[in-house]
Structure formats: C-alpha cells, structure tokens
Design an enzyme around this catalytic site. Structure first.
Site, PDB file in Angstrom:
ATOM      1  N   LYS A   1     -10.165  -1.529  10.554  1.00  0.00           N
ATOM      2  CA  LYS A   1     -10.150  -2.697   9.665  1.00  0.00           C
ATOM      3  C   LYS A   1     -10.298  -3.987  10.461  1.00  0.00           C
ATOM      4  O   LYS A   1     -10.163  -5.081   9.915  1.00  0.00           O
ATOM      5  CB  LYS A   1      -8.862  -2.725   8.849  1.00  0.00           C
ATOM      6  CG  LYS A   1      -8.764  -1.576   7.829  1.00  0.00           C
ATOM      7  CD  LYS A   1      -7.508  -1.709   7.010  1.00  0.00           C
ATOM      8  CE  LYS A   1      -7.135  -0.430   6.289  1.00  0.00           C
ATOM      9  NZ  LYS A   1      -7.950  -0.155   5.114  1.00  0.00           N
TER      10      LYS A   1
ATOM     11  N   HIS B   1       0.877  -1.171   0.000  1.00  0.00           N
ATOM     12  CA  HIS B   1       0.000   0.000   0.000  1.00  0.00           C
ATOM     13  C   HIS B   1       0.919   1.226   0.000  1.00  0.00           C
ATOM     14  O   HIS B   1       2.023   1.181   0.536  1.00  0.00           O
ATOM     15  CB  HIS B   1      -0.823  -0.062   1.289  1.00  0.00           C
ATOM     16  CG  HIS B   1      -1.884   0.990   1.427  1.00  0.00           C
ATOM     17  ND1 HIS B   1      -1.614   2.275   1.819  1.00  0.00           N
ATOM     18  CD2 HIS B   1      -3.237   0.930   1.267  1.00  0.00           C
ATOM     19  CE1 HIS B   1      -2.728   2.965   1.894  1.00  0.00           C
ATOM     20  NE2 HIS B   1      -3.741   2.179   1.567  1.00  0.00           N
TER      21      HIS B   1
ATOM     22  N   ASP C   1       3.328  -4.587   7.734  1.00  0.00           N
ATOM     23  CA  ASP C   1       2.067  -3.860   7.612  1.00  0.00           C
ATOM     24  C   ASP C   1       0.955  -4.893   7.757  1.00  0.00           C
ATOM     25  O   ASP C   1       0.659  -5.641   6.825  1.00  0.00           O
ATOM     26  CB  ASP C   1       2.008  -3.169   6.246  1.00  0.00           C
ATOM     27  CG  ASP C   1       0.655  -2.517   5.984  1.00  0.00           C
ATOM     28  OD1 ASP C   1      -0.268  -2.710   6.798  1.00  0.00           O
ATOM     29  OD2 ASP C   1       0.531  -1.831   4.950  1.00  0.00           O
TER      30      ASP C   1
ATOM     31  N   GLN D   1      -4.321  -5.406   6.754  1.00  0.00           N
ATOM     32  CA  GLN D   1      -5.329  -6.308   6.184  1.00  0.00           C
ATOM     33  C   GLN D   1      -5.429  -7.632   6.926  1.00  0.00           C
ATOM     34  O   GLN D   1      -6.462  -8.287   6.878  1.00  0.00           O
ATOM     35  CB  GLN D   1      -5.017  -6.580   4.710  1.00  0.00           C
ATOM     36  CG  GLN D   1      -5.280  -5.388   3.809  1.00  0.00           C
ATOM     37  CD  GLN D   1      -6.714  -4.909   3.886  1.00  0.00           C
ATOM     38  OE1 GLN D   1      -7.635  -5.663   4.208  1.00  0.00           O
ATOM     39  NE2 GLN D   1      -6.921  -3.636   3.616  1.00  0.00           N
TER      40      GLN D   1
ATOM     41  N   CYS E   1      -4.775   2.513  -3.602  1.00  0.00           N
ATOM     42  CA  CYS E   1      -3.520   3.044  -3.029  1.00  0.00           C
ATOM     43  C   CYS E   1      -2.360   2.067  -3.255  1.00  0.00           C
ATOM     44  O   CYS E   1      -1.538   1.858  -2.364  1.00  0.00           O
ATOM     45  CB  CYS E   1      -3.661   3.334  -1.534  1.00  0.00           C
ATOM     46  SG  CYS E   1      -4.956   4.490  -1.167  1.00  0.00           S
TER      47      CYS E   1
HETATM   48  N1  PMP Z   1      -1.766  -0.797   4.549  1.00  0.00           N
HETATM   49  C1  PMP Z   1      -2.692  -1.564   3.977  1.00  0.00           C
HETATM   50  C2  PMP Z   1      -2.305  -2.928   3.466  1.00  0.00           C
HETATM   51  C3  PMP Z   1      -3.995  -1.099   3.865  1.00  0.00           C
HETATM   52  O1  PMP Z   1      -4.919  -1.858   3.278  1.00  0.00           O
HETATM   53  C4  PMP Z   1      -4.327   0.182   4.363  1.00  0.00           C
HETATM   54  C5  PMP Z   1      -5.732   0.744   4.246  1.00  0.00           C
HETATM   55  N2  PMP Z   1      -6.310   0.559   2.998  1.00  0.00           N
HETATM   56  C6  PMP Z   1      -3.319   0.943   4.973  1.00  0.00           C
HETATM   57  C7  PMP Z   1      -2.052   0.410   5.051  1.00  0.00           C
HETATM   58  C8  PMP Z   1      -3.595   2.292   5.555  1.00  0.00           C
HETATM   59  O2  PMP Z   1      -4.435   2.156   6.664  1.00  0.00           O
HETATM   60  P1  PMP Z   1      -5.093   3.426   7.358  1.00  0.00           P
HETATM   61  O3  PMP Z   1      -5.803   4.176   6.276  1.00  0.00           O
HETATM   62  O4  PMP Z   1      -6.016   2.852   8.363  1.00  0.00           O
HETATM   63  O5  PMP Z   1      -3.997   4.225   7.958  1.00  0.00           O
END
Ligand code: PMP
Length: 410
Positions: A230, A127, A204, A207, A368
C-alpha cells in the site's frame, strides 16, 4: 508541485490499456503499483544476493543479511523510530496486528498480558484486521471488548473516548485512516488520551503510509502496523514497529527457526528482538523492495505526495457530490486519499463494472469494514483511492464515468 503524469512513467504497470481505454488505476487503497526503482532493487537482490539470512558464513548469506538489516534501518528511519523502537518484518498489516493481539493474549512462557477483567478498546472505524484479532484476544483472555463508535457521519470524537477508559484499559487500537470511508480520525489525540490512562496503543497505519507517514518519534504509540503493497512496495511484506518494551511483552506468533536462543527436547528460550518475532525464512526481497519504496517516496517528498492526493480527493468529492442521487461518505475526511460513495439507484458492483469498461479501476463492496458500513446505514460502497501517479484528468474520467453509469442504471 508534484508532476503526476511524469511520475506515472516510473510505473510500468500503469502504461496499459483496459477494455480499449487507458488504465485509470484508482484502487490504490487496496494496492498501489510499484515504480521501476523498487522493481530494480528487488531484481538486483534476487540476482546478486539471494541466500538465506543469518548464521550463513558464505558471502551471499552475508549479503542477504546485510540487505535485510539495511531495509530494516531504512524503514525505521522512515517512520521516525529511535533507539527505543524496533521494527519486525511481517507479511503485512494483518499479520502485524494478529501478532499484537495474539501476543498479548496468548499464555506464552510467562502468562498472558491480558487478564480477565481487562478492557480492550477499539474503534468502529477499523478494518476487520484491527477488529477480529481483538475479538479473539478478548475471548481468549476473558478481557472485555469496548467499541468507540463514530457519529452518523463517520467521525470519531475525542470526548467520547474518555468514558470508555479506566485503569482496566489495557489496549487501545485505532486506524490512522478508515479504508472504507477515507475518514482520518484524530488518532494522535485519541492515542494520547488512551496512553495517559495506561493503555498500550496500537495504530493501524496501512492507509496512511502512502502519503501521511505517522512518525513514532512524535506519537504515544506502542505498536504500529503497515503493509509494503500500500506504499508502492511489494505484496507479502509489512512491518510491526513499536517501542521495545512493548514488543518484548508479545508472545511470538511464529515459533521455529531463527527466533530461538537455545532449544532442548522439552523447552526453548527465545532470541532477542527483532529475531524473536520473526520465526522462519523472511521475505527478504520484499523487505528490500519496501525500503526502496520508502526511499522513492522520500525522494519525491512526502508533503508533495500528501498535498497531491488530497487535491485529487477534493476534486473527486466536489464532482461526485454534484451528481444526483449520489452520497459521498466522509466528505470532510481530512488528510485522506480515499473517496467512498453510494448511489440509491445503482449497486456498487454494477457501477464498478461499468467503470471498468471505461478502463477505470475502483473497488466495490464492504471493504472489510462491515460493522462501520452497517453503523452508517449504507451497506456496500464504491471506492476510488488516489496515489502520487494519478492525475486530475483521471478524476474527471471517474466523475464522467459515474455520471454515465448512474444514467444507465437508473
Ligand atoms: N488495515 C487497513 C486500514 C487496510 O486498509 C488494510 C488493507 N485493506 C489492512 C489493514 C490489511 O492490510 P493487508 O491486507 O496488507 O494485511
């Protein structure tokens, strides 16, 4: 066996119609809904204990501090943190990853950890939140950014990491599940290899947390980031959890109240962990809600949740793959709750709009993760993602809805 339809009744937000149809909420990789026990815990905190934390002598401040620290303890237990670990509350995964990348590259009080000539290795599955902060950290420090690319099917291979590692590797950052494709990389083995090479390892887990909680006790992991929203918790709260010596090497991102020990007109000394990295008033109700969400998942059972979302994904992959002109990305993604797909004849935005007309919420776009989708040569996708409350009937509605949209749009 998990009773998804029964559990769905715990989630007030799901019991609504959208465009005259019952809502099928399949956008859980972006944000999950919150069950009543989480909402109740947050409301109880705001009603009975709302006050600023730390240093308050009055009763409500003490209650608030206690609730905050209790939430920290619950979440540490949830991710298998031991005495050598600490958990820092952040606003989410993004802030947690920025804290690490900034904290290793900022000069701080003792000079930056990252130096010119060092290497930072990330993967192309990331991401933007686990890529862009590293791009800036590399620029700030003079370190080199290397990218471990997947094959054209989006799979990372362990033997392709070794050539990127050297005694100069300072950081290895990887996702526990790629949000754009659902691919679940062999992150345990990748991190073990990077740790052996002497790198600090960053996971990270945004997910993974909703169904496959990475356990720090079993991982060569220095830093792990995740978000409350999440994992059935509130928005605006998340955590960075990791090994204390690694966390201690970070220059704080938020400088100000509550993170200092003493301050003179010209200098300051920082407080001990975790306060050192938690400057300013935290989202206490968020922390309370996030811990309640962890308890909620524990009560249902992580294995049952994981088995359920994987079965939903397998059902969706089988049904969608059978549709003409449609390609599912990472069909064999492993432990994953995400199915992402493209259709030559239909733009994801149009597909998503037609699904919404049927009450089905999916996400469309680049998620993203632009470099990954470009590398795979697919561009924007349509993504459905499953949670413990989703049912096989909803998967059928998704498949029917996509089949209908493909007919309309061809
Ligand atoms: N990493 C991953 C793999 C994600 O899916 C996301 C959210 N789509 C993020 C980071 C960012 O998370 P947040 O918007 O809650 O900061």
């Amino acid at each position: 066996m998990l009773q998804a339809a029964t559990l769905a009744a715990d989630f007030p937000g799901l019991a609504q119609g959208v465009n005259g149809e019952p809502l099928a909420y399949l956008d859980n990789a972006a944000t999950t809904h919150m069950p009543r026990p989480v909402q109740d815990a947050m409301r109880a905190f705001e009603t009975r204990s709302r006050a600023n934390i730390h240093r308050g002598v009055h009763t409500l401040s003490q209650r608030s501090t206690e609730a905050f620290e209790q939430a920290r303890a619950t979440l540490k237990r949830f991710v298998g943190a031991g005495a050598q670990h600490e958990l820092v509350f952040t606003s989410g995964t993004t802030e947690a990853l920025n804290l690490v990348a900034h904290g290793l590259s900022d000069a701080g009080q003792d000079g930056p950890v990252l130096q010119p000539g060092d290497d930072i290795v990330v993967t192309a599955l990331e991401h933007h939140a686990n890529l862009v902060p590293w791009q800036l950290a590399a620029r700030r420090s003079g370190a080199r950014l290397l990218v471990l690319r997947p094959d054209r099917q989006g799979r990372l291979h362990i033997d392709e990491l070794a050539p990127l590692l050297s005694p100069r590797t300072r950081v290895f950052a990887v996702t526990a599940c790629a949000n754009a494709t659902g691919e679940r990389p062999p992150y345990e083995a990748l991190m073990a290899l990077a740790a052996e090479a002497g790198a600090l390892t960053v996971l990270d887990a945004a997910q993974a947390m909703a169904h496959e909680v990475p356990l720090l006790s079993q991982l060569p992991c220095d830093f792990m980031a995740f978000s409350g929203h999440k994992m059935y918790g509130p928005m605006g709260i998340g955590a960075l959890v990791g090994r204390r010596p690694a966390l201690e090497r970070l220059t704080p991102l938020r400088l100000g109240g509550d993170m200092v020990e003493w301050v003179s007109e010209t200098s300051a000394s920082f407080a001990a962990l975790p306060a050192r990295l938690e400057g300013g008033t935290p989202h206490v109700a968020g922390a309370v809600g996030m811990a309640a969400a962890a308890d909620y998942m524990d009560a249902i059972g992580l294995e049952a949740i994981d088995a359920h979302v994987r079965a939903l994904r397998a059902h969706a992959v089988a049904g969608l793959s059978a549709l003409p002109g449609l390609t599912v990305l990472s069909p064999d993604a492993g432990r994953s709750a995400i199915v992402s797909f493209v259709a030559a004849a239909a733009h994801p935005h149009d597909l998503g709009t037609l699904l919404d007309e049927r009450g089905i919420a999916v996400r469309t776009g680049n998620h993203c993760a632009q470099p990954l989708l470009e590398w795979l040569g697919v561009g924007p996708t349509t993504r459905a993602s499953f949670a413990l409350y989703n049912t096989h009937d909803e998967v059928e509605r998704l498949i029917d809805g996509v089949a209908f949209a493909l007919e309309v749009l061809k």
